[in-house]
Design a protein around this motif. Structure first.
Motif, PDB file in Angstrom:
ATOM      1  N   ASN A   1       0.868  -1.184   0.000  1.00 51.58           N
ATOM      2  CA  ASN A   1       0.000   0.000   0.000  1.00 51.58           C
ATOM      3  C   ASN A   1       0.905   1.234   0.000  1.00 51.58           C
ATOM      4  OD1 ASN A   1       0.845   0.372   2.721  1.00 51.58           O
ATOM      5  ND2 ASN A   1      -0.805  -0.970   3.407  1.00 51.58           N
ATOM      6  N   SER A   2       0.278   2.366  -0.055  1.00 51.42           N
ATOM      7  CA  SER A   2       1.051   3.599  -0.111  1.00 51.42           C
ATOM      8  C   SER A   2       1.797   3.848   1.196  1.00 51.42           C
ATOM      9  CB  SER A   2       0.067   4.743  -0.373  1.00 51.42           C
ATOM     10  OG  SER A   2       0.698   5.782  -0.995  1.00 51.42           O
ATOM     11  N   THR A   3       1.181   3.470   2.301  1.00 57.81           N
ATOM     12  CA  THR A   3       1.805   3.693   3.607  1.00 57.81           C
ATOM     13  C   THR A   3       3.132   2.945   3.706  1.00 57.81           C
ATOM     14  OG1 THR A   3      -0.372   3.941   4.602  1.00 57.81           O
ATOM     15  CG2 THR A   3       1.440   3.414   6.110  1.00 57.81           C
ATOM     16  N   GLU A   4       3.125   1.684   3.265  1.00 58.26           N
ATOM     17  CA  GLU A   4       4.366   0.911   3.317  1.00 58.26           C
ATOM     18  C   GLU A   4       5.428   1.567   2.440  1.00 58.26           C
ATOM     19  OE1 GLU A   4       4.327  -3.276   1.948  1.00 58.26           O
ATOM     20  OE2 GLU A   4       6.389  -2.850   1.369  1.00 58.26           O
ATOM     21  N   GLY A   5       5.036   1.969   1.240  1.00 56.39           N
ATOM     22  CA  GLY A   5       5.996   2.603   0.334  1.00 56.39           C
ATOM     23  C   GLY A   5       6.597   3.842   0.979  1.00 56.39           C
ATOM     24  N   MET A   6       5.718   4.661   1.596  1.00 53.32           N
ATOM     25  CA  MET A   6       6.192   5.910   2.207  1.00 53.32           C
ATOM     26  C   MET A   6       7.139   5.612   3.367  1.00 53.32           C
ATOM     27  SD  MET A   6       6.243   9.108   2.007  1.00 53.32           S
ATOM     28  CE  MET A   6       5.037   9.479   0.743  1.00 53.32           C
ATOM     29  N   ALA A   7       6.793   4.635   4.191  1.00 49.88           N
ATOM     30  CA  ALA A   7       7.661   4.299   5.333  1.00 49.88           C
ATOM     31  C   ALA A   7       9.031   3.847   4.822  1.00 49.88           C
ATOM     32  CB  ALA A   7       7.010   3.197   6.173  1.00 49.88           C
ATOM     33  N   ARG A   8       9.044   3.113   3.718  1.00 50.26           N
ATOM     34  CA  ARG A   8      10.324   2.622   3.202  1.00 50.26           C
ATOM     35  C   ARG A   8      11.156   3.761   2.603  1.00 50.26           C
ATOM     36  NH1 ARG A   8       8.783  -3.052   0.280  1.00 50.26           N
ATOM     37  NH2 ARG A   8      11.049  -3.278   0.119  1.00 50.26           N
TER      38      ARG A   8
ATOM     39  N   LYS B   1      -7.071   1.943  -4.763  1.00 51.22           N
ATOM     40  CA  LYS B   1      -7.973   3.105  -4.771  1.00 51.22           C
ATOM     41  C   LYS B   1      -8.404   3.340  -6.223  1.00 51.22           C
ATOM     42  CE  LYS B   1      -5.776   4.931  -0.605  1.00 51.22           C
ATOM     43  NZ  LYS B   1      -6.748   4.489   0.391  1.00 51.22           N
ATOM     44  N   PHE B   2      -7.894   4.392  -6.866  1.00 52.74           N
ATOM     45  CA  PHE B   2      -8.384   4.675  -8.235  1.00 52.74           C
ATOM     46  C   PHE B   2      -7.960   3.609  -9.244  1.00 52.74           C
ATOM     47  CE2 PHE B   2      -9.401   8.588  -6.199  1.00 52.74           C
ATOM     48  CZ  PHE B   2     -10.488   9.079  -6.903  1.00 52.74           C
ATOM     49  N   GLN B   3      -6.892   2.857  -8.945  1.00 50.68           N
ATOM     50  CA  GLN B   3      -6.477   1.817  -9.890  1.00 50.68           C
ATOM     51  C   GLN B   3      -7.348   0.570  -9.781  1.00 50.68           C
ATOM     52  OE1 GLN B   3      -3.955   2.106 -12.542  1.00 50.68           O
ATOM     53  NE2 GLN B   3      -5.455   0.499 -12.942  1.00 50.68           N
ATOM     54  N   CYS B   4      -8.128   0.466  -8.722  1.00 52.49           N
ATOM     55  CA  CYS B   4      -9.123  -0.614  -8.577  1.00 52.49           C
ATOM     56  C   CYS B   4      -8.504  -2.011  -8.604  1.00 52.49           C
ATOM     57  CB  CYS B   4     -10.226  -0.482  -9.631  1.00 52.49           C
ATOM     58  SG  CYS B   4     -11.205   1.009  -9.419  1.00 52.49           S
ATOM     59  N   GLY B   5      -7.287  -2.129  -8.112  1.00 50.69           N
ATOM     60  CA  GLY B   5      -6.691  -3.452  -7.917  1.00 50.69           C
ATOM     61  C   GLY B   5      -7.134  -4.018  -6.573  1.00 50.69           C
ATOM     62  N   PRO B   6      -6.651  -5.210  -6.232  1.00 49.31           N
ATOM     63  CA  PRO B   6      -7.063  -5.795  -4.950  1.00 49.31           C
ATOM     64  C   PRO B   6      -6.507  -5.027  -3.767  1.00 49.31           C
ATOM     65  CG  PRO B   6      -5.505  -7.230  -6.107  1.00 49.31           C
ATOM     66  CD  PRO B   6      -5.720  -6.049  -6.991  1.00 49.31           C
ATOM     67  N   LEU B   7      -7.177  -5.141  -2.635  1.00 50.08           N
ATOM     68  CA  LEU B   7      -6.650  -4.560  -1.395  1.00 50.08           C
ATOM     69  C   LEU B   7      -5.281  -5.167  -1.122  1.00 50.08           C
ATOM     70  CD1 LEU B   7      -9.653  -4.426   1.069  1.00 50.08           C
ATOM     71  CD2 LEU B   7      -8.124  -2.536   0.511  1.00 50.08           C
ATOM     72  N   GLY B   8      -4.420  -4.391  -0.481  1.00 52.67           N
ATOM     73  CA  GLY B   8      -3.085  -4.913  -0.197  1.00 52.67           C
ATOM     74  C   GLY B   8      -2.161  -4.797  -1.389  1.00 52.67           C
ATOM     75  N   THR B   9      -2.409  -3.818  -2.273  1.00 51.57           N
ATOM     76  CA  THR B   9      -1.464  -3.571  -3.370  1.00 51.57           C
ATOM     77  C   THR B   9      -1.107  -2.086  -3.401  1.00 51.57           C
ATOM     78  OG1 THR B   9      -3.284  -3.333  -4.974  1.00 51.57           O
ATOM     79  CG2 THR B   9      -2.187  -5.467  -4.877  1.00 51.57           C
ATOM     80  N   GLY B  10       0.164  -1.841  -3.634  1.00 52.52           N
ATOM     81  CA  GLY B  10       0.634  -0.466  -3.738  1.00 52.52           C
ATOM     82  C   GLY B  10       1.818  -0.398  -4.676  1.00 52.52           C
ATOM     83  N   LEU B  11       2.216   0.812  -5.039  1.00 48.82           N
ATOM     84  CA  LEU B  11       3.353   1.005  -5.941  1.00 48.82           C
ATOM     85  C   LEU B  11       4.360   1.933  -5.280  1.00 48.82           C
ATOM     86  CD1 LEU B  11       1.439   1.600  -9.316  1.00 48.82           C
ATOM     87  CD2 LEU B  11       2.606  -0.493  -8.569  1.00 48.82           C
ATOM     88  N   LEU B  12       5.612   1.661  -5.576  1.00 53.70           N
ATOM     89  CA  LEU B  12       6.686   2.536  -5.106  1.00 53.70           C
ATOM     90  C   LEU B  12       7.600   2.793  -6.294  1.00 53.70           C
ATOM     91  CD1 LEU B  12       8.607   3.894  -3.120  1.00 53.70           C
ATOM     92  CD2 LEU B  12       9.303   1.648  -2.312  1.00 53.70           C
ATOM     93  N   TYR B  13       7.720   4.086  -6.661  1.00 49.00           N
ATOM     94  CA  TYR B  13       8.639   4.480  -7.734  1.00 49.00           C
ATOM     95  C   TYR B  13       9.868   5.116  -7.101  1.00 49.00           C
ATOM     96  CZ  TYR B  13      10.776   7.721 -11.053  1.00 49.00           C
ATOM     97  OH  TYR B  13      11.684   8.428 -11.801  1.00 49.00           O
ATOM     98  N   VAL B  14      11.035   4.651  -7.535  1.00 48.27           N
ATOM     99  CA  VAL B  14      12.304   5.190  -7.043  1.00 48.27           C
ATOM    100  C   VAL B  14      13.120   5.586  -8.274  1.00 48.27           C
ATOM    101  CG1 VAL B  14      14.403   4.641  -5.747  1.00 48.27           C
ATOM    102  CG2 VAL B  14      12.244   3.594  -5.084  1.00 48.27           C
TER     103      VAL B  14
END
Ligand SMILES: Cc1ncc(COP(=O)(O)O)c(C=O)c1O
Length: 453
Positions: free
Chosen positions: A116-123, A250-263
């Protein structure tokens, strides 16, 4: 590598993805991908798991998942359950990452599928070299996932966190926001955090202008893009950010428990000429057990696959990455630009109807077309002090759901110059909504607000 649109994919033991049966023959196949680009919005709506009679105006919290995305999730789970296959190599998701990265104008080595976004942000926050004497600059309108993780680093290392209170309401202009950031930069500012779209007032932040400002001062940029995937047809490279975190559900309408992290993992001067910031891939089973990682590039050519270092983090669900990739394929087939236009048109419609019913001054969301998003916050009650009453707005949202099956949420944020926290109702429009249900929701909200006044 591109995953062919119209085909679901699964991973074999080497991490290579093989095509699953094309969805054309699927039980729930309402529309092959090749027709999605011209399919009507009514037809597209029928592809989603929406409860009949429920008006879903809260995609900012969680989207509705297409039936087919659920099917892929279930099918891939079954394929991997009870087998003797090694699950570690495929959880690097090389092809899913390549496919999704391409949707946002970047490469596989820069994209991570996280939870999720929270995990990405924490990382990101834990992976940056930030300590005593350094300053992070952000706004009070960020999600808790940003502010609480920054406070953790403050408590741990002495990092100074400076916050700006964003202005809200119809008169705010993009320039006002950039000027506030510019005025708050000091010689110690190392990193700026801002949302792509803020969750409280739905302000679409002037991201490119903020990145230009940051780059002029040698400052790293971290964008909380929880609401971006599936809403905006964005090219992350061209935006110039160093990091972005996003939600898949959210807006991407994938399953719960999915997020993206761009580096950002290469230096492409026309978009961001700054050197790559020092970054530690926390939570990594790919990081060497002895010695350093390969040096990171100073050019357009990648020398160290940072995405792999971050992606490899123990066993992981293969189905969720497959299902998120399928949701992204559907978006590509419908057309990301077409979806963005649809979402924004519905958002403008909702904004007009809310302004008619509650008055333009009741809107907390900006009117500047550059700052508009499909998230609109407003004060439903006329009495000014009701804007400071969390119980009343909570009851309003609760009654809408219980009595009318209209799903929105309430939000809480500060306003420059006011001693109070402000509470407002927030609606979000998405591609599956209709003008009729927005009109219906505004009528019901108007009557309920009068009744509760
Ligand atoms: C702007 C913003 N950032 C971050 C989050 C947290 O997202 P997630 O649930 O994917 O961690 C949200 C959730 O609503 C959000 O709106």
């Amino acid at each position: 590598m591109e995953v062919p649109v119209g085909q679901s994919v699964s991973a074999d033991r080497t991490g290579t993805l093989s095509p699953l049966p094309g969805h054309d023959g699927d039980r729930r196949a309402h529309c092959p991908d090749r027709h999605l680009g011209t399919a009507s919005w009514d037809h597209i709506r029928s592809l989603f798991t929406l409860r009949p009679g429920t008006v879903h105006l809260n995609t900012g919290t969680v989207g509705a998942v297409p039936h087919e995305v659920l099917d892929v999730h279930e099918r891939v789970t079954r394929e991997w359950t009870g087998s003797l296959r090694d699950i570690y190599p495929p959880t690097l998701y090389p092809e899913y990452r390549a496919a999704i990265a391409g949707d946002f104008g970047v490469d596989q080595d820069e994209m991570v599928i996280c939870h999720n976004s929270t995990e990405g942000m924490a990382r990101v926050i834990a992976g940056l070299d930030l300590g005593e004497g350094d300053e992070a600059l952000t706004t009070t309108h960020e999600c808790y996932s940003v502010l609480s993780n920054l406070n953790l680093v403050h408590n741990r290392t002495g990092l100074t966190v400076r916050t700006i209170t964003l202005p809200s309401g119809p008169d705010v202009r993009a320039e006002d926001i950039v000027e506030l950031f510019a005025a708050a930069i000091t010689p110690r500012t190392r990193v700026m955090f801002f949302a792509a779209v803020t969750l409280f007032t739905g302000t679409r932040m002037p991201v490119r202008a903020l990145c230009d400002l940051a780059q002029r001062h040698g400052i790293v940029t971290v964008m909380d893009g929880a609401l971006l995937p599936g809403m905006l047809d964005a090219d992350l490279r061209a935006l110039g950010v160093d990091f972005m975190t996003g939600s898949g559900s959210k807006f991407q309408c994938g399953p719960l428990g999915t997020g993206l992290l761009y580096v950002r993992n290469k230096v492409i001067p026309e978009h961001n000429p700054l050197p790559l910031p020092p970054f530690w891939p926390v939570i990594s089973t790919w990081y060497p057990m002895l010695g350093p990682m390969p040096p990171r590039t100073t050019t357009r050519v990648e020398t160290c696959n940072m995405g792999d270092y971050l992606q490899s983090a123990g066993s992981a669900g293969i189905a969720r990455a497959a299902a998120l990739t399928r949701a992204c394929q559907m978006w590509n087939a419908i057309g990301r630009g077409r979806i963005e236009r649809r979402i924004m048109e519905l958002g403008d419609h909702a904004r007009d109807r809310l302004a008619e019913r509650f008055g333009e001054r009741a809107l907390h969301s900006p009117a500047d077309p550059r700052l508009r998003s499909p998230l609109i916050s407003f004060r439903p009650f006329r009495a000014p002090h009701d804007a400071w009453n969390p119980k009343k707005i909570n009851l309003f949202v609760d009654r809408l759901e219980r009595e009318h099956r209209i799903w929105i949420r309430w939000v809480e944020f500060d306003v420059p110059g006011s001693p109070h926290m402000h509470y407002a109702a927030r609606v979000c429009t998405h591609l599956f909504n209709t003008r009729e249900e927005i009109d219906h929701a505004v009528d019901v909200m108007g009557r309920l607000a009068d009744e509760m006044a």
